[in-house]
Design an enzyme around this catalytic site. Structure first.
Site, mmCIF file in Angstrom:
data_model
loop_
_atom_site.group_PDB
_atom_site.id
_atom_site.type_symbol
_atom_site.label_atom_id
_atom_site.label_comp_id
_atom_site.label_asym_id
_atom_site.label_seq_id
_atom_site.Cartn_x
_atom_site.Cartn_y
_atom_site.Cartn_z
ATOM 1 N N LEU A 62 0.813 -1.215 0.000
ATOM 2 C CA LEU A 62 0.000 0.000 0.000
ATOM 3 C C LEU A 62 0.848 1.267 0.000
ATOM 4 C CD1 LEU A 62 -2.676 -1.230 2.557
ATOM 5 C CD2 LEU A 62 -2.911 -1.100 0.078
ATOM 6 N N THR A 66 6.472 3.164 3.968
ATOM 7 C CA THR A 66 6.191 2.641 5.306
ATOM 8 C C THR A 66 6.371 1.115 5.333
ATOM 9 O OG1 THR A 66 3.818 2.591 4.800
ATOM 10 C CG2 THR A 66 4.641 4.512 5.982
ATOM 11 N N GLU A 100 4.696 -8.478 10.958
ATOM 12 C CA GLU A 100 5.552 -9.446 11.651
ATOM 13 C C GLU A 100 6.499 -10.179 10.697
ATOM 14 O OE1 GLU A 100 1.819 -9.344 14.324
ATOM 15 O OE2 GLU A 100 3.663 -10.189 15.001
HETATM 16 MO MO1 MOS Z 1 1.844 -8.400 17.198
HETATM 17 S S1 MOS Z 1 3.063 -9.481 18.459
HETATM 18 O O1 MOS Z 1 0.447 -9.385 17.144
HETATM 19 O O2 MOS Z 1 1.630 -6.948 18.092
#
Ligand code: MOS
Length: 722
Positions: free
Chosen positions: A614, A618, A689
């Site tokens: 997107l 960032t 993540e």
């Molecule tokens: Mo992430 S560890 O689900 O903020």
């Protein structure tokens, strides 16, 4: 609809960037501060000095007589709180155990007193004068870092947030035992803590509205709706009586994803004293008051045919959990689907100890799980004499064999290729010490990265204004990740307005509900709600105003002269026909002094494919941040625990080391283009993540390449490489 303004995609500066660097952005502890907060009291929480036992006497006489003290709350006079439910779908408590309700304590740092005073200094001074006598019992402990087996291991109901504890496909152990090439190793990790810059904080203020009690809470949280629900439960209120506000979060990494005791204790204290109360955890309390990544013991066994084809995989994970609470780190779940293999067995077990409850942290399960698995894959590659990339290509899974579903999209091969090319992998030689510059040993390693694409239902509301601008709102969160910016872009694109004409607001339960900003799901979940609601608003405007073909949204709005509103929900897809993951490839180079054995990561290259990106700027920043955290996990981060006194030793940022600029000289992120029409309406997978998976393995694999030492215990400090 053909969109005239392709805002989404290219790098765009953060819309909140100026507010952040000028100090205009208000974080939780900034609310009800200074003149505006006159009347707000400061609370300091006092933690238990023992891990298990009971408080037999609290001498708070001197503290009560200190100037400016408004109240001191202990288990004797704290109002009774309502029970919390670990499986509550509307809001997740970090622990169901309620502190300050009985004389019993179950971990060091569990709150045993709360001092409320006119200023922070007065509260701290009074807290220091409270004398507490305990009756101590021997607490349960477990040394995962030494690979200890206690016999108290038990199987949890589920792991992470809803995965099965165990899995079995074919005969994993049998296939490993019969395989030509075998690896059986144990991978150990101590506790880690999130350590965001912003400490957890809560400000609570009560008022009467029309004869009903109302509670306004400013809290540093990844989930305003969840926080509201847990606080309402604890205080015996209806959710609608509580409003939670959080416009900015100074990092979270999971420790603000569930609601912790200080949040409802602040509200309870404000009620007792009849004035607003603010509490900010100390850095030390961040180690005991809002979760951690647990100590973790993993056993990985892999068996392969001589050509490297995986015959069997077994991954068992054991982590510590609190005596009365449960967090199961889902460390083995990726082993069920990451490679093609007919025989796979995974298990998760917990060991209860008298420590504070762990929680999700920075790719829960997948970060430590990919470390162990991808380190074992490297060992397999060396034993079989196969290039580590080639080994992974030979075992590439063409579908999700665990769910027996096709991938929504998968560009992992392209990630390996792009990162390898950028890194210069064609010069790799699979020989220990193959590269050396004087007294510097150089090693290269690589690993696979992956994270599931999660999604939950989300809501959004749009208001189109006659001046040609729009306000879009949703109670989501920006943890520093860029949510304000990407939602502005998604909304602008769907509305056909320039980004400068769109304001996106978030972080308030007075706004339409959005899910927890965790599990890398905000872009996909909230982005879809924003997009579909904006499309509906634009359609409504164009119909109401009988817009012509050539007119822009702005022209129609100005001509229409009326406000147009729309509210909408985007639910999670009912039945998912595909398995959705973002994948990546991590490469690392280490430089190690031949005599001193100090490890430096000199280069890291990560290539990631996560559907539609997107905002390149960032996205790159988030993935880079994840890789830097991987450097921390591999080399530095360690919450040292004193197993005699049952307490954390390194509860400060001088002793708990995290990477700083000189530790990460060159991190490169490659965004591999990927189109995904299955995953959701905007085609975006999560990236929050992803960047922190696989990277620790790439680093320990590189250490082996340089030195011939397999570090199977993190962090890889120099004593382990001697
Ligand atoms: Mo992430 S560890 O689900 O903020």
């Amino acid at each position: 609809m053909v969109l005239a303004y392709p805002w989404v995609g290219p790098g765009m500066d953060r819309v909140d960037g100026r507010a952040k660097v000028t100090g205009a952005a208000k974080y939780t502890a900034d609310f009800l501060a200074g003149a505006q907060g006159r009347g707000t009291l400061q609370a300091v929480l006092v933690g238990s000095a023992i891990a298990r036992g009971r408080v037999v006497e609290i001498d708070a006489g001197e503290a009560w007589r200190m100037p400016g003290v408004a109240s001191i709350l202990t288990h004797e006079n704290m109002p009774r709180l309502g029970k919390l439910d670990a499986d509550d779908e509307q809001g997740t408590p970090g622990q169901v155990r309620l502190p300050l309700q009985t004389a019993e304590v179950e971990h060091v740092g569990e709150y045993v007193a709360m001092v409320i005073a006119e200023t922070l200094e007065r509260a701290e001074a009074a807290a220091a004068r409270i004398r507490i006598r305990y009756e101590e019992k021997q607490g349960w402990t477990w040394n995962a870092e030494a690979g200890e087996v206690t016999g108290r291991e038990y199987r949890p109901k589920e792991v992470g947030r809803g995965d099965e504890a165990d899995s079995e496909r074919g005969d994993g152990p049998g296939a490993v035992a019969a395989a030509a090439v075998q690896v059986r190793e144990r991978y150990l990790m101590g506790q880690e803590n999130h350590n965001p810059m912003e400490m957890s904080a809560t400000v609570a203020a009560w008022e009467q509205v029309g004869g009903e009690e109302r509670l306004t809470v400013y809290s540093a949280t990844q989930h305003v709706y969840g926080c509201r629900h847990v606080i309402a439960r604890a205080l015996g209120l209806e959710d609608r009586q509580v409003r939670v506000i959080c416009p900015f979060v100074g990092g979270a990494f999971g420790c603000k994803g569930s609601t912790w005791p200080h949040e409802y204790l602040a509200a309870a204290a404000a009620k007792v004293v009849g004035r607003p109360v603010k509490v900010v955890l100390s850095r030390r309390q961040m180690f005991t008051g809002c979760g951690c990544r647990p100590e973790l013991l993993q056993r990985v066994s892999l068996g392969a045919e001589p050509g490297g084809r995986l015959a069997g995989m077994v991954h068992d994970a054991v982590n510590h959990t609190a005596a009365s609470d449960e967090w199961a780190e889902p460390a083995a779940v990726q082993t069920r689907m990451i490679y093609s293999c007919a025989n796979v067995k995974t298990t998760h077990r917990l060991v209860p100890v008298h420590r504070n409850n762990p929680t999700q942290m920075r790719a829960p399960g997948h970060a430590p799980g990919t470390w162990a698995l991808e380190a074992a894959m490297d060992e397999l590659a060396w034993k079989a004499g196969i290039d580590p990339i080639e080994l992974r290509l030979r075992n590439d899974a063409e579908r999700d064999e665990e769910l027996d579903k096709p991938w929504s999209s998968k560009s992992l091969r392209e990630c390996y290729r792009a990162a390898a090319e950028r890194f210069g992998w064609e010069r790799y030689q699979q020989r220990v010490g193959a590269m050396r510059e004087g007294r510097t040993l150089i090693g290269w390693g690589m690993a696979t990265a992956l994270y599931p694409t999660n999604r939950e239902g989300a809501h959004a509301r749009v208001k189109l204004l006659p001046d040609g601008t729009a306000v879009v709102i949703s109670a989501t969160h920006d943890l520093g990740t860029g949510t304000y910016t990407i939602m502005t872009q998604v909304a602008a694109e769907a509305l056909g307005l320039p980004v400068e004409s769109v304001v996106f607001l978030l972080g308030d339960t007075d706004m339409p509900e959005s899910p927890v900003a965790g599990g890398s799901q905000s872009a996909a979940s909230v982005g879809t709600a924003v997009r579909t609601t904006c499309e509906a608003a634009r359609r409504k405007l164009f119909e109401e105003a009988h817009a012509g073909d050539g007119e822009t949204t702005e022209q129609v709005l100005r001509r229409h002269g009326k406000v147009v509103e729309a509210e909408g929900k985007a639910g999670p897809p009912e039945k998912q026909s595909h398995s959705a993951y973002a994948f990546g490839a991590q490469f690392a180079e280490v430089r190690i002094d031949a005599a001193l054995r100090e490890v430096r990561v000199s280069r890291a290259v990560g290539a990631f494919a996560a559907g539609r990106i997107l905002n390149e700027k960032t996205a790159r920043s988030q993935l880079m941040g994840g890789m830097v955290m991987g450097v921390g996990m591999a080399l530095m981060e360690h919450t040292a625990y004193d197993r005699r006194r049952l307490k954390v030793v390194t509860d400060n940022l001088a002793d708990y080391l995290v990477p700083v600029n000189p530790d990460v000289p060159a991190v490169e992120v490659i965004l591999v283009p990927e189109e995904d029409r299955q995953v959701n309406e905007i085609g975006a997978k999560g990236i929050g993540e992803l960047g922190t998976t696989g990277i620790a393995a790439a680093i320990t694999n590189a250490i082996y390449h340089a030195t011939g030492v397999r570090v199977r215990e993190l962090p890889a400090t120099l004593d382990k490489i001697m």
